[in-house]
Scaffold this active site. Structure first.
Site, mmCIF file in Angstrom:
data_model
loop_
_atom_site.group_PDB
_atom_site.id
_atom_site.type_symbol
_atom_site.label_atom_id
_atom_site.label_comp_id
_atom_site.label_asym_id
_atom_site.label_seq_id
_atom_site.Cartn_x
_atom_site.Cartn_y
_atom_site.Cartn_z
ATOM 1 N N ASP A 130 -1.786 -1.562 -4.175
ATOM 2 C CA ASP A 130 -2.190 -0.208 -4.546
ATOM 3 C C ASP A 130 -0.932 0.651 -4.540
ATOM 4 O O ASP A 130 -0.453 1.054 -3.487
ATOM 5 C CB ASP A 130 -3.215 0.305 -3.537
ATOM 6 C CG ASP A 130 -3.624 1.751 -3.790
ATOM 7 O OD1 ASP A 130 -3.120 2.351 -4.764
ATOM 8 O OD2 ASP A 130 -4.426 2.277 -3.005
ATOM 9 N N HIS A 135 -11.892 0.774 -4.913
ATOM 10 C CA HIS A 135 -11.024 -0.032 -5.774
ATOM 11 C C HIS A 135 -11.730 -1.333 -6.142
ATOM 12 O O HIS A 135 -12.677 -1.741 -5.467
ATOM 13 C CB HIS A 135 -9.726 -0.400 -5.051
ATOM 14 C CG HIS A 135 -8.854 0.760 -4.706
ATOM 15 N ND1 HIS A 135 -7.648 1.008 -5.333
ATOM 16 C CD2 HIS A 135 -8.986 1.725 -3.770
ATOM 17 C CE1 HIS A 135 -7.082 2.073 -4.798
ATOM 18 N NE2 HIS A 135 -7.885 2.533 -3.854
ATOM 19 N N TYR A 163 0.869 -1.182 0.000
ATOM 20 C CA TYR A 163 0.000 0.000 0.000
ATOM 21 C C TYR A 163 0.901 1.226 0.000
ATOM 22 O O TYR A 163 1.288 1.755 1.035
ATOM 23 C CB TYR A 163 -0.948 -0.004 1.198
ATOM 24 C CG TYR A 163 -1.874 1.188 1.236
ATOM 25 C CD1 TYR A 163 -2.483 1.653 0.075
ATOM 26 C CD2 TYR A 163 -2.137 1.862 2.420
ATOM 27 C CE1 TYR A 163 -3.324 2.742 0.098
ATOM 28 C CE2 TYR A 163 -2.986 2.958 2.461
ATOM 29 C CZ TYR A 163 -3.572 3.391 1.294
ATOM 30 O OH TYR A 163 -4.408 4.484 1.314
#
Length: 256
Positions: free
Chosen positions: A146, A247, A105
């Protein structure tokens, strides 16, 4: 082996959707981000009931990553090496069936004029260093998550509107390319060359309904992993569900 990465935007808030997706998609490995809960409050029981092993690196209310696997997770690593003072829960690694997986992340970096953008670039420098170390192992490596980086203008619905955003800054894109230039492959693009395919749609302004999205969720593969790649894609169905994450999962298939 079916592998997917998904920023769930709170595992507790999205748990029914996550469980429904696990039941339907049946990934062998799921790499989650933005779980937003401490380890003790992660819904381990519900996920383990579906046959998954769990590796968690949590944080209260923010960040948080996890690896779910139908197979044992070996040699876990919690946290991105290179800065012992960094307490943000953004990175975890584990080996599954001989493949090294990382769930990532990456910092957002906005607003660019604040300290958040240098933190993002410093984090990416550390990620590049770790990616190089993993590459040197000559084992299959999957760096998924991500990335908060829009690689090119074909990965965003409106390049001009996003031009000043940290996700599109030349420095962010250059740092992402540097990781690719080590020898990694953007798995989605191997099988999908059409422009304007997205993995994130904001909650505001009818972004989902109008397909005003960006592609920021990526699976980067070492050459040994890329040799096993047989398919890749974006599963947009979860984004259309009630109480969805902003997402949606991005997935690959790897040959045994």
């Amino acid at each position: 082996m079916k592998v997917a990465t998904w920023n769930v935007n709170s595992i507790k808030a999205r748990l029914p959707n996550v469980l429904d997706w696990l039941d339907g998609f049946q990934p062998d490995v799921a790499l989650l981000q933005e779980t937003k809960t401490i380890d003790e409050n992660f819904p381990r029981l519900e996920i383990e009931e579906r046959g998954y092993k769990v590796l968690i690196h949590g944080q209260k209310s923010y960040n948080g990553v996890a690896i779910l696997s139908k197979h044992p997770i070996e040699d876990p690593l919690i946290g991105l090496p290179g800065d012992d003072a960094d307490e943000q829960a953004r990175y975890a690694e584990g080996t599954i069936n001989g493949i090294r997986f990382a769930t990532i992340y990456l910092p957002n970096g906005n607003p660019v004029e604040t300290e958040k953008f240098p933190y993002k670039l410093g984090w990416m420098k550390r990620l590049k260093a770790r990616a190089g170390e993993l590459l040197a192992s000559e084992t299959p490596v999957v760096l998924a998550g991500d990335y908060n980086v829009i690689p090119t203008d074909v990965d965003v619905h409106d390049p001009e509107a996003w031009a000043s955003d940290a996700l599109c800054q030349p420095e962010s894109r250059a740092a992402f390319r540097e990781i690719l230039h080590l020898g990694y492959v953007d798995a989605y693009r191997v099988y999908n060359t059409a422009p304007h395919r997205y993995s994130f749609w904001d909650y505001q302004g009818g972004a989902w309904q109008n397909d005003h999205g960006v592609r920021i969720d990526h699976l980067l593969l070492s050459p040994q992993a890329a040799d096993r790649l047989s398919a890749s894609g974006i599963d947009s169905a979860p984004r259309g569900k009630p109480k969805a994450s902003d997402h949606t999962p991005v997935w690959i298939e790897l040959a045994a």
